[in-house]
Design a protein around this motif. Structure first.
Motif, short mmCIF file in Angstrom:
data_model
loop_
_atom_site.label_atom_id
_atom_site.label_comp_id
_atom_site.label_asym_id
_atom_site.label_seq_id
_atom_site.Cartn_x
_atom_site.Cartn_y
_atom_site.Cartn_z
N UNK A 27 -112.48 -11.90 -50.55
CA UNK A 27 -111.13 -12.67 -49.72
C UNK A 27 -111.52 -12.22 -48.83
N UNK A 28 -111.82 -10.74 -48.10
CA UNK A 28 -111.47 -10.13 -47.15
C UNK A 28 -110.64 -9.46 -46.99
N UNK A 29 -109.38 -9.80 -48.16
CA UNK A 29 -108.53 -8.66 -48.95
C UNK A 29 -108.00 -7.83 -50.09
N UNK A 30 -106.87 -7.25 -50.08
CA UNK A 30 -106.36 -6.75 -51.35
C UNK A 30 -105.86 -7.60 -52.62
N UNK A 31 -105.95 -8.01 -53.39
CA UNK A 31 -105.12 -8.65 -54.80
C UNK A 31 -104.97 -10.22 -54.08
N UNK A 32 -105.94 -10.35 -54.69
CA UNK A 32 -105.61 -12.32 -53.80
C UNK A 32 -105.20 -13.31 -55.32
N UNK A 33 -104.01 -13.96 -54.56
CA UNK A 33 -103.03 -14.66 -55.64
C UNK A 33 -103.30 -16.38 -55.97
N UNK A 34 -103.32 -16.49 -54.86
CA UNK A 34 -102.80 -18.19 -54.24
C UNK A 34 -104.09 -18.71 -53.92
N UNK A 35 -104.03 -20.21 -53.80
CA UNK A 35 -104.97 -20.70 -53.09
C UNK A 35 -104.53 -22.18 -53.17
N UNK A 36 -105.54 -22.24 -51.78
CA UNK A 36 -104.71 -23.69 -51.29
C UNK A 36 -105.93 -24.60 -50.60
N UNK A 37 -105.88 -25.93 -50.67
CA UNK A 37 -106.95 -27.21 -50.46
C UNK A 37 -106.08 -28.22 -49.20
N UNK A 38 -107.22 -27.71 -47.97
CA UNK A 38 -106.58 -28.88 -46.73
C UNK A 38 -106.98 -29.95 -47.77
N UNK A 39 -106.33 -30.99 -46.72
CA UNK A 39 -106.00 -32.85 -47.13
C UNK A 39 -107.74 -32.66 -46.99
N UNK A 40 -108.84 -32.83 -46.50
CA UNK A 40 -109.85 -33.31 -46.14
C UNK A 40 -110.80 -32.71 -47.58
N UNK A 41 -110.16 -31.02 -47.70
CA UNK A 41 -110.88 -30.51 -48.42
C UNK A 41 -112.52 -29.24 -48.19
N UNK A 42 -111.59 -29.56 -46.62
CA UNK A 42 -113.15 -28.72 -45.91
C UNK A 42 -112.49 -27.32 -45.90
N UNK A 43 -111.08 -27.04 -45.83
CA UNK A 43 -110.58 -25.63 -45.46
C UNK A 43 -109.99 -25.18 -46.91
N UNK A 44 -110.23 -24.44 -47.08
CA UNK A 44 -109.46 -23.52 -47.93
C UNK A 44 -108.70 -21.69 -47.74
N UNK A 45 -107.19 -22.36 -48.04
CA UNK A 45 -106.70 -21.14 -47.59
C UNK A 45 -106.44 -19.66 -48.97
N UNK A 46 -106.39 -18.75 -48.06
CA UNK A 46 -106.30 -17.94 -49.63
C UNK A 46 -105.34 -16.61 -49.19
N UNK A 47 -104.10 -16.14 -50.07
CA UNK A 47 -103.44 -16.07 -50.05
C UNK A 47 -103.68 -14.26 -50.52
N UNK A 48 -103.59 -13.16 -50.03
CA UNK A 48 -104.44 -11.45 -50.65
C UNK A 48 -102.39 -11.51 -50.42
#
Length: 308
Positions: A27-48
């Motif tokens: 993920x590029x960060x430490x302690x990843x804890x949450x993910x979210x998909x975009x509406x078209x499911x072509x992007x993914x966001x991750x909170x570290x």
């Protein structure tokens, strides 16, 4: 997402219930804890949790292609709660309804950081954040189906802040004072109850919040102006039907997450510390929850995701 700060894509076979690993990326960060998909499911966001948010591009089959951006949250020093607010702590990364923006509650900064999403380039551009009262510890945010309201859940002070969401300007502004999820309970430093998850019913009439320590789900009615009115509370412990229960920490049940299922007829609460899933029937008129007596054993459940 796992403790090693990688995110993995799986293919799910609905007929067999089996999952197949497709691929994984850091993920590029430490302690990843949450993910979210975009509406078209072509992007993914991750909170570290240690203070950053990553954006990934996906293939049509869900496979991870590349990490296209990594935004580090700037430290603002030590917060009111020194143990929990020693720096930035991104706790969630949520796309808005059109996936043109990303909202990131940061528990350590007492802010909800907002971003414009540049989908073609796969980049995040910071907008003006929402500042919350010191020591609040924003954990999650839920968007109202009407598109103009959002509700910020503050873990450390056990409050919900009603907000106006303007998707045109990527602007999140509070419209009322924080409302307590467990009135009178000890919160903050040395507190006995801490919020965990928040959901809005599909019809937009009710907001639900889980409380660890009080071990309950609080039900709020959404008023015409978007503000909230606390209407009821149900305990998540298996078979617990008490009208009152004192909060305590460490918690007995610890409802870390819950989900509304089957057109919001049911609510499933995940009790991390009592290793249980508890099912409630939901009254669509009053929003009230009643335990159905159905429970399932599950070791330390932390997330509930309805698939159908």
């Amino acid at each position: 997402v796992d403790a090693d700060s990688t995110v993995s894509a799986y293919a799910f076979d609905a007929s067999s219930g089996k999952m197949k690993l497709l691929n994984s990326m850091e993920t590029g960060g430490a302690v990843a804890c949450h993910v979210s998909l975009s509406r078209n499911e072509r992007l993914l966001a991750v909170a570290n949790y240690m203070g950053s948010v990553a954006l990934f591009r996906l293939q049509s089959d869900g496979r991870l292609v590349e990490r296209t951006d990594l935004q580090e949250h700037e430290s603002l020093g030590i917060g009111v709660n020194k143990e929990r607010q020693d720096g930035p702590h991104a706790h969630m990364a949520l796309f808005d309804a059109q996936s043109k923006h990303l909202l990131v509650p940061d528990l350590g900064l007492d802010r909800v950081v907002t971003y414009n999403v540049e989908a073609v380039a796969g980049k995040l551009k910071a907008a003006t954040p929402l500042a919350l009262p010191p020591g609040s510890g924003p954990r999650h945010i839920a968007l109202h189906p009407g598109g103009r309201l959002a509700y910020v859940l503050n873990e450390l002070l056990s409050t919900v802040v009603p907000c106006h969401w303007d998707a045109k300007t990527c602007s999140l502004t509070s419209i009322g004072e924080p409302i307590a999820t467990v009135p009178g309970a000890a919160v903050g430093v040395g507190g006995e109850t801490y919020c965990a998850a928040i959901r809005v019913s599909g019809d937009g009439r009710f907001v639900y919040v889980s409380n660890r320590g009080h071990c309950s789900i609080t039900v709020f009615r959404v008023l015409e102006d978007g503000l909230l009115e606390r209407v009821s509370c149900s305990f998540t412990g298996p078979g617990v039907q008490a009208e009152e229960r004192d909060p305590c920490w460490p918690p007995q049940d610890c409802p870390r997450d819950f989900a509304l299922c089957d057109k919001d007829q049911w609510l499933i609460a995940a009790n991390q510390d009592s290793d249980s899933l508890v099912i409630f029937r939901r009254d669509a008129t009053s929003g009230a929850l009643v335990q159905e007596g159905s429970t399932a054993e599950c070791i330390a459940p932390a997330c509930v995701l309805p698939l159908f």
